[in-house]
Design an enzyme around this catalytic site. Structure first.
Site, PDB file in Angstrom:
ATOM      1  N   ARG A  94     -16.865   5.266   3.712  1.00 39.16           N
ATOM      2  CA  ARG A  94     -17.844   5.147   2.622  1.00 39.16           C
ATOM      3  C   ARG A  94     -18.692   3.914   2.847  1.00 39.16           C
ATOM      4  O   ARG A  94     -18.150   2.835   3.142  1.00 39.16           O
ATOM      5  CB  ARG A  94     -17.130   4.944   1.277  1.00 39.16           C
ATOM      6  CG  ARG A  94     -16.626   6.193   0.640  1.00 39.16           C
ATOM      7  CD  ARG A  94     -15.646   5.837  -0.436  1.00 39.16           C
ATOM      8  NE  ARG A  94     -14.478   5.154   0.124  1.00 39.16           N
ATOM      9  CZ  ARG A  94     -13.508   4.590  -0.594  1.00 39.16           C
ATOM     10  NH1 ARG A  94     -13.559   4.587  -1.902  1.00 39.16           N
ATOM     11  NH2 ARG A  94     -12.482   4.019  -0.011  1.00 39.16           N
ATOM     12  N   GLU A  95     -19.977   4.023   2.686  1.00 36.79           N
ATOM     13  CA  GLU A  95     -20.822   2.832   2.775  1.00 36.79           C
ATOM     14  C   GLU A  95     -20.347   1.840   1.722  1.00 36.79           C
ATOM     15  O   GLU A  95     -19.968   2.224   0.622  1.00 36.79           O
ATOM     16  CB  GLU A  95     -22.293   3.192   2.553  1.00 36.79           C
ATOM     17  CG  GLU A  95     -22.811   4.057   3.664  1.00 36.79           C
ATOM     18  CD  GLU A  95     -24.320   4.274   3.601  1.00 36.79           C
ATOM     19  OE1 GLU A  95     -25.028   3.461   2.989  1.00 36.79           O
ATOM     20  OE2 GLU A  95     -24.769   5.264   4.185  1.00 36.79           O
ATOM     21  N   GLY A 106     -22.826   9.142 -13.162  1.00 39.01           N
ATOM     22  CA  GLY A 106     -23.941   8.356 -12.656  1.00 39.01           C
ATOM     23  C   GLY A 106     -25.182   9.225 -12.550  1.00 39.01           C
ATOM     24  O   GLY A 106     -25.170  10.382 -12.990  1.00 39.01           O
ATOM     25  N   LYS A 124     -14.565  18.000   7.550  1.00 41.06           N
ATOM     26  CA  LYS A 124     -15.561  16.993   7.155  1.00 41.06           C
ATOM     27  C   LYS A 124     -16.498  17.524   6.065  1.00 41.06           C
ATOM     28  O   LYS A 124     -16.722  16.891   5.027  1.00 41.06           O
ATOM     29  CB  LYS A 124     -16.351  16.567   8.400  1.00 41.06           C
ATOM     30  CG  LYS A 124     -17.558  15.699   8.121  1.00 41.06           C
ATOM     31  CD  LYS A 124     -17.145  14.388   7.486  1.00 41.06           C
ATOM     32  CE  LYS A 124     -18.310  13.701   6.839  1.00 41.06           C
ATOM     33  NZ  LYS A 124     -18.576  12.394   7.293  1.00 41.06           N
ATOM     34  N   ARG A 173     -31.326   5.925   1.004  1.00 44.86           N
ATOM     35  CA  ARG A 173     -31.487   7.360   1.264  1.00 44.86           C
ATOM     36  C   ARG A 173     -31.018   8.198   0.072  1.00 44.86           C
ATOM     37  O   ARG A 173     -29.920   8.011  -0.418  1.00 44.86           O
ATOM     38  CB  ARG A 173     -30.746   7.752   2.550  1.00 44.86           C
ATOM     39  CG  ARG A 173     -31.518   7.294   3.779  1.00 44.86           C
ATOM     40  CD  ARG A 173     -30.745   7.542   5.038  1.00 44.86           C
ATOM     41  NE  ARG A 173     -29.626   6.629   5.181  1.00 44.86           N
ATOM     42  CZ  ARG A 173     -28.772   6.658   6.203  1.00 44.86           C
ATOM     43  NH1 ARG A 173     -28.916   7.549   7.152  1.00 44.86           N
ATOM     44  NH2 ARG A 173     -27.787   5.787   6.268  1.00 44.86           N
ATOM     45  N   CYS A 198     -25.207  11.347   2.998  1.00 43.64           N
ATOM     46  CA  CYS A 198     -24.187  12.343   3.348  1.00 43.64           C
ATOM     47  C   CYS A 198     -24.069  13.510   2.366  1.00 43.64           C
ATOM     48  O   CYS A 198     -24.247  14.658   2.762  1.00 43.64           O
ATOM     49  CB  CYS A 198     -22.844  11.651   3.497  1.00 43.64           C
ATOM     50  SG  CYS A 198     -22.926  10.282   4.655  1.00 43.64           S
ATOM     51  N   PHE A 252     -14.687   9.308   7.781  1.00 42.89           N
ATOM     52  CA  PHE A 252     -14.617   9.341   6.317  1.00 42.89           C
ATOM     53  C   PHE A 252     -14.896   7.947   5.755  1.00 42.89           C
ATOM     54  O   PHE A 252     -14.219   7.483   4.840  1.00 42.89           O
ATOM     55  CB  PHE A 252     -13.239   9.851   5.859  1.00 42.89           C
ATOM     56  CG  PHE A 252     -12.873  11.184   6.459  1.00 42.89           C
ATOM     57  CD1 PHE A 252     -13.456  12.353   5.981  1.00 42.89           C
ATOM     58  CD2 PHE A 252     -11.988  11.276   7.513  1.00 42.89           C
ATOM     59  CE1 PHE A 252     -13.143  13.587   6.538  1.00 42.89           C
ATOM     60  CE2 PHE A 252     -11.662  12.508   8.081  1.00 42.89           C
ATOM     61  CZ  PHE A 252     -12.247  13.662   7.587  1.00 42.89           C
ATOM     62  N   LEU A 291     -14.692  10.423 -10.267  1.00 42.51           N
ATOM     63  CA  LEU A 291     -14.885  10.972 -11.611  1.00 42.51           C
ATOM     64  C   LEU A 291     -15.900  10.133 -12.372  1.00 42.51           C
ATOM     65  O   LEU A 291     -16.127  10.352 -13.556  1.00 42.51           O
ATOM     66  CB  LEU A 291     -13.553  10.971 -12.383  1.00 42.51           C
ATOM     67  CG  LEU A 291     -12.442  11.871 -11.848  1.00 42.51           C
ATOM     68  CD1 LEU A 291     -11.191  11.739 -12.712  1.00 42.51           C
ATOM     69  CD2 LEU A 291     -12.891  13.335 -11.819  1.00 42.51           C
TER      70      LEU A 291
HETATM   71  C1  UGA Z   1     -19.430   9.699   1.685  1.00 39.49           C
HETATM   72  C2  UGA Z   1     -17.922   9.960   1.713  1.00 39.49           C
HETATM   73  O1  UGA Z   1     -17.298   9.374   0.572  1.00 39.49           O
HETATM   74  C3  UGA Z   1     -17.295   9.401   2.991  1.00 39.49           C
HETATM   75  O2  UGA Z   1     -15.920   9.740   3.040  1.00 39.49           O
HETATM   76  C4  UGA Z   1     -18.018  10.026   4.188  1.00 39.49           C
HETATM   77  O3  UGA Z   1     -17.517   9.526   5.405  1.00 39.49           O
HETATM   78  C5  UGA Z   1     -19.494   9.704   4.101  1.00 39.49           C
HETATM   79  O4  UGA Z   1     -20.024  10.233   2.869  1.00 39.49           O
HETATM   80  C6  UGA Z   1     -20.185  10.347   5.268  1.00 39.49           C
HETATM   81  O5  UGA Z   1     -20.175  11.581   5.357  1.00 39.49           O
HETATM   82  O6  UGA Z   1     -20.643   9.635   6.166  1.00 39.49           O
HETATM   83  P1  UGA Z   1     -20.994   7.611   1.048  1.00 39.49           P
HETATM   84  O7  UGA Z   1     -22.136   8.578   1.102  1.00 39.49           O
HETATM   85  O8  UGA Z   1     -21.118   6.319   1.746  1.00 39.49           O
HETATM   86  O9  UGA Z   1     -19.637   8.298   1.614  1.00 39.49           O
HETATM   87  O10 UGA Z   1     -20.753   7.254  -0.468  1.00 39.49           O
HETATM   88  P2  UGA Z   1     -19.785   7.726  -1.647  1.00 39.49           P
HETATM   89  O11 UGA Z   1     -19.034   6.565  -2.122  1.00 39.49           O
HETATM   90  O12 UGA Z   1     -19.029   8.930  -1.288  1.00 39.49           O
HETATM   91  O13 UGA Z   1     -20.873   8.099  -2.770  1.00 39.49           O
HETATM   92  C7  UGA Z   1     -21.774   9.187  -2.630  1.00 39.49           C
HETATM   93  C8  UGA Z   1     -22.573   9.364  -3.894  1.00 39.49           C
HETATM   94  O14 UGA Z   1     -21.730   9.756  -4.975  1.00 39.49           O
HETATM   95  C9  UGA Z   1     -23.280   8.102  -4.387  1.00 39.49           C
HETATM   96  O15 UGA Z   1     -24.539   8.427  -4.883  1.00 39.49           O
HETATM   97  C10 UGA Z   1     -22.384   7.576  -5.501  1.00 39.49           C
HETATM   98  O16 UGA Z   1     -23.065   6.800  -6.457  1.00 39.49           O
HETATM   99  C11 UGA Z   1     -21.914   8.894  -6.092  1.00 39.49           C
HETATM  100  N1  UGA Z   1     -20.621   8.758  -6.805  1.00 39.49           N
HETATM  101  C12 UGA Z   1     -19.472   8.527  -6.132  1.00 39.49           C
HETATM  102  C13 UGA Z   1     -20.604   8.933  -8.189  1.00 39.49           C
HETATM  103  O17 UGA Z   1     -21.653   9.157  -8.838  1.00 39.49           O
HETATM  104  N2  UGA Z   1     -19.417   8.885  -8.852  1.00 39.49           N
HETATM  105  C14 UGA Z   1     -18.244   8.650  -8.199  1.00 39.49           C
HETATM  106  O18 UGA Z   1     -17.185   8.613  -8.869  1.00 39.49           O
HETATM  107  C15 UGA Z   1     -18.276   8.455  -6.803  1.00 39.49           C
END
Ligand code: UGA
Length: 439
Positions: A158-159, A260, A211, A333, A267, A156, A257
């Site tokens: 996050r990048e 964007g 997951k 990506r 992912c 889990f 929340l």
């Molecule tokens: C996500 C999950 O958050 C991790 O828990 C998981 O391990 C990972 O996928 C994975 O499966 O490997 P990640 O893709 O790195 O992590 O990034 P997130 O921070 O989750 O963001 C995903 C997307 O949602 C991004 O485009 C981000 O800009 C967007 N986002 C996120 C929003 O638009 N608003 C938010 O409030 C949060």
């Protein structure tokens, strides 16, 4: 403990380096020779805050190899190879997983067939529900199943926040069919000092489903907010305030929340589609998830149309702040930039990009036809249109210099300080716009 990690991608490298930091001796297997060279020189193959510092600190406990030569002295293996979307089916591609288990089976046969003790293998890659079972059957067919214990340990991370997420996880999920796997996992992660409630032991199928459900639920949450943002614009409300008031309710929570330009990354797009397909295989219709997937596309095309409409009026010199799919990463990506930039180029726009993770020239070939600036102020010079696509913290401090002809700003992360800007010349998602409301 002696641990082997298959795959030095995002998950593998971060996990390996963090496990070394917990005191384990870690061997990371990476078949790509270019990547291997970089890793052996002490550098990471992608940008992740703090990762290279940890690589340096734990260099004596980290080894990078092209393949694994022996199994008998390994206490555990983690499979962290990619399971990208198969574009033909929308499902997770299992090609790299197959290669790893073929290699492990061959190695087992070559080095004396059955090992004295079974090696625990944890699958961290995001894999379809039922994969653990499938792999066990494959190993049985190759007569080597007695050498391995197979389990699931979804990640889990996050990048951009992966190191923190590793050391301070909300929970750790282990899916296995025997106690030995739970015991090994608890030894491996002992350094994290997790509470009993955070250490979740379950069966493999449950862990695999956790997951996909987690990523899909997070994608649903933020996509719902992106749709509410559209309504918020129409009724002249403020989506950021809606989000903080709604998120203050502990039952809802404040994370994910933030509006964007739709979700991207390696992912959410792939995992939402893969979960949908898994359900289809079992004749279950995940109608909410299917709406989320199409809503995310609609969110993006709505924003693109707003920009296309504006370039006709304001001009075609476009400054883009941030191209990565989110802040604190250089990952492109499924980034919205990959969708909007070609569209703008096809409309003869002159594009200058600034992204703090894309300063060095090597990245520039990824955006043919665009110029790269070394700073936000350089990118913004003489721009007719400014697009903010990534929420890098430094963009919150960008000073918009007053010019005779103010550029039109599309702030898709609601991060710029636009207080002194002509209210008719900016757009923030889900917030009542000035006189120049674009729709
Ligand atoms: C996500 C999950 O958050 C991790 O828990 C998981 O391990 C990972 O996928 C994975 O499966 O490997 P990640 O893709 O790195 O992590 O990034 P997130 O921070 O989750 O963001 C995903 C997307 O949602 C991004 O485009 C981000 O800009 C967007 N986002 C996120 C929003 O638009 N608003 C938010 O409030 C949060």
């Amino acid at each position: 403990m002696k641990i082997c990690i298959y795959g030095a991608g995002y998950v593998g490298l971060v996990t390996g380096v963090c496990l070394a930091d917990l005191g384990h001796h870690v061997k990371i297997i990476e078949s790509n020779s270019n990547k291997l060279k970089i890793l052996r020189s002490g550098k990471a193959t992608f940008y992740e805050p703090d990762l290279e510092r940890l690589m340096e600190r734990n260099a004596s406990r980290l080894i990078f190899e092209a393949c694994l030569h022996e199994l008998h002295n390994m206490d555990a293996l983690f499979v962290c190879v990619g399971t990208p979307e198969d574009p033909a089916t929308g499902r997770a591609s299992m090609q790299q997983i197959k290669i790893v288990f073929d290699e492990l089976a061959d190695l087992c046969v070559r080095t004396g067939h059955l090992l004295k003790k079974r090696v625990p293998v944890f699958i961290k890659s995001t894999v379809p529900v039922g994969t653990n079972q499938e792999i066990t059957k494959v190993l049985e067919r190759k007569s080597v199943s007695g050498s391995f214990l197979i389990g699931s340990n979804p990640e889990f991370l996050r990048e951009g926040n992966a190191i923190n997420d590793f050391f301070e996880p909300d929970r750790l999920v282990i899916g296995a069919s025997c106690d030995e796997m739970f015991n090994v996992a608890s030894k491996i992660y002992r350094g994290l000092a997790l509470s009993e409630a955070q250490f979740i032991c379950t069966d493999p199928a449950t862990a695999e489903l956790v997951k996909y459900t987690a990523n899909s639920l997070l994608a649903t949450k933020l996509t719902f907010m992106n749709e509410i943002a559209h309504l918020s614009e129409k009724v002249e409300a403020n989506i950021d305030q809606v989000a903080s008031a709604v998120g203050a309710d502990k039952r809802i929570g404040s994370a994910f929340l933030k509006v964007g330009p739709g979700y991207g990354g390696s992912c959410f797009p792939k995992d939402t589609k893969a979960l949908y397909e898994i359900a289809q295989d079992h004749n279950v219709e995940l109608s909410i998830l299917s709406s989320v997937i199409s809503a995310n596309e609609r969110v993006r095309s709505r924003l693109s149309n707003l920009i296309l409409d504006r370039i006709k009026r304001d001009g075609r010199k476009v400054a883009i702040l941030g191209v990565a799919f989110k802040a604190d990463t250089d990952d492109l990506r499924e980034a919205y930039s990959l969708e909007i930039i070609p569209l703008l180029l096809s409309h003869n726009c002159d594009i200058t990009i600034y992204d703090p993770a894309f300063i060095k020239g090597s990245h520039h070939s990824l955006f043919p036809g665009c110029k790269f600036a070394q700073s936000s102020s350089e990118a913004l010079q003489d721009a007719d249109i400014i697009l903010v696509l990534t929420e890098w913290k430094e963009f919150g401090n960008v000073r918009l210099v007053k010019t005779e002809k103010e550029p039109f700003i599309f702030d898709f992360r609601n991060i710029l300080n636009v207080e002194e800007h002509d209210p008719g010349k900016f757009y923030r998602i889900g917030i009542k716009q000035g006189n120049g409301a674009v729709e």
